[in-house]
Motif scaffolding. Structure first.
Motif, PDB file in Angstrom:
ATOM      1  N   THR A  70     -55.751  18.528 -27.697  1.00  0.00           N
ATOM      2  CA  THR A  70     -55.672  17.279 -28.465  1.00  0.00           C
ATOM      3  C   THR A  70     -54.219  16.900 -28.711  1.00  0.00           C
ATOM      4  O   THR A  70     -53.838  15.744 -28.550  1.00  0.00           O
ATOM      5  CB  THR A  70     -56.427  17.421 -29.798  1.00  0.00           C
ATOM      6  OG1 THR A  70     -57.794  17.723 -29.521  1.00  0.00           O
ATOM      7  CG2 THR A  70     -56.344  16.158 -30.623  1.00  0.00           C
ATOM      8  N   GLN A  74     -59.856   7.615 -31.659  1.00  0.00           N
ATOM      9  CA  GLN A  74     -60.494   7.828 -30.367  1.00  0.00           C
ATOM     10  C   GLN A  74     -61.440   6.670 -30.093  1.00  0.00           C
ATOM     11  O   GLN A  74     -62.289   6.335 -30.920  1.00  0.00           O
ATOM     12  CB  GLN A  74     -61.250   9.155 -30.361  1.00  0.00           C
ATOM     13  CG  GLN A  74     -61.539   9.669 -28.989  1.00  0.00           C
ATOM     14  CD  GLN A  74     -62.002  11.122 -29.013  1.00  0.00           C
ATOM     15  OE1 GLN A  74     -62.199  11.708 -30.057  1.00  0.00           O
ATOM     16  NE2 GLN A  74     -62.185  11.689 -27.841  1.00  0.00           N
ATOM     17  N   THR A 102     -63.717   7.980 -24.734  1.00  0.00           N
ATOM     18  CA  THR A 102     -63.222   9.313 -24.390  1.00  0.00           C
ATOM     19  C   THR A 102     -61.706   9.420 -24.439  1.00  0.00           C
ATOM     20  O   THR A 102     -61.157  10.449 -24.103  1.00  0.00           O
ATOM     21  CB  THR A 102     -63.694   9.711 -22.977  1.00  0.00           C
ATOM     22  OG1 THR A 102     -63.190   8.737 -22.056  1.00  0.00           O
ATOM     23  CG2 THR A 102     -65.202   9.774 -22.899  1.00  0.00           C
ATOM     24  N   ARG A 103     -61.029   8.353 -24.848  1.00  0.00           N
ATOM     25  CA  ARG A 103     -59.569   8.389 -24.840  1.00  0.00           C
ATOM     26  C   ARG A 103     -59.001   8.119 -26.217  1.00  0.00           C
ATOM     27  O   ARG A 103     -59.635   7.491 -27.060  1.00  0.00           O
ATOM     28  CB  ARG A 103     -59.005   7.393 -23.837  1.00  0.00           C
ATOM     29  CG  ARG A 103     -59.261   5.953 -24.198  1.00  0.00           C
ATOM     30  CD  ARG A 103     -58.834   5.002 -23.071  1.00  0.00           C
ATOM     31  NE  ARG A 103     -58.861   3.635 -23.552  1.00  0.00           N
ATOM     32  CZ  ARG A 103     -57.793   2.912 -23.781  1.00  0.00           C
ATOM     33  NH1 ARG A 103     -56.598   3.388 -23.512  1.00  0.00           N
ATOM     34  NH2 ARG A 103     -57.887   1.665 -24.225  1.00  0.00           N
ATOM     35  N   TYR A 104     -57.797   8.612 -26.423  1.00  0.00           N
ATOM     36  CA  TYR A 104     -57.082   8.375 -27.679  1.00  0.00           C
ATOM     37  C   TYR A 104     -56.236   7.123 -27.548  1.00  0.00           C
ATOM     38  O   TYR A 104     -55.684   6.841 -26.474  1.00  0.00           O
ATOM     39  CB  TYR A 104     -56.183   9.562 -28.025  1.00  0.00           C
ATOM     40  CG  TYR A 104     -56.950  10.757 -28.524  1.00  0.00           C
ATOM     41  CD1 TYR A 104     -57.404  10.812 -29.830  1.00  0.00           C
ATOM     42  CD2 TYR A 104     -57.220  11.830 -27.684  1.00  0.00           C
ATOM     43  CE1 TYR A 104     -58.107  11.914 -30.292  1.00  0.00           C
ATOM     44  CE2 TYR A 104     -57.926  12.931 -28.133  1.00  0.00           C
ATOM     45  CZ  TYR A 104     -58.368  12.964 -29.439  1.00  0.00           C
ATOM     46  OH  TYR A 104     -59.063  14.038 -29.890  1.00  0.00           O
TER      47      TYR A 104
END
Length: 167
Positions: free
Chosen positions: A67, A155, A158-160
């Protein structure tokens, strides 16, 4: 001729190969082999428990490091886009929907066009993961003093993405 009584068991016929109508009596178990088996079973159980605890700890540490790396890479990408003055990419690829509504491409041109980002550093070890994920970055703009910017991450799918700290 009399009928046989129900309680009587007939005798086996005479001759070789005749088997008695009952099994051999059970023998006493050897207690030593029982205790060895229980000891080996307990040892295997203890090894599995310790392995599960250690494996879980490693998994949590790995997820935390993953992360940190992902969010730091997002901030690096955002600041890199600002450095190359690719304001459209900085807005569209790295900001959350709420920040995109608040910051147009024109806003980026006004804030970073005359004073572009010339250098920046993001240290993954400084990333704070609590209720919110905060990524600090040291940013140097042309004609300004280096400053610390803190980006709040969220988030989306699926992405930040960056969802706070855009100044």
């Amino acid at each position: 001729m009399t009928a046989p009584q129900v309680d009587e068991v007939p005798a086996p016929p005479p001759g070789p190969g005749v088997v008695a109508p009952f099994a051999a009596p059970p023998r006493d178990r050897d207690m030593k082999s029982l205790w060895i088996g229980l000891g080996v079973g307990g040892l295997v159980l203890a090894i599995c428990c310790v392995g599960g605890v250690l494996g879980g700890g490693f998994l949590v540490a790995f997820a935390d490091n993953l992360t940190r790396t992902q969010v730091a890479d997002v901030v690096r990408g955002y600041l890199g886009a600002l450095q190359t003055q690719n304001f459209q990419a900085a807005r569209d690829e790295y900001l959350c929907a709420a920040e995109q509504r608040n910051h147009s491409v024109g806003w980026f041109k006004d804030h970073y066009g005359s004073s572009p980002v010339v250098a920046f550093s993001v240290d993954e070890d400084e990333v704070v993961i609590q209720q919110d994920i905060v990524v600090p970055a040291h940013v140097q703009q042309r004609g300004r003093v280096e400053r610390l910017m803190e980006f709040t991450m969220s988030q989306e799918g699926t992405r930040y993405v960056i969802c706070g700290g855009v100044e």
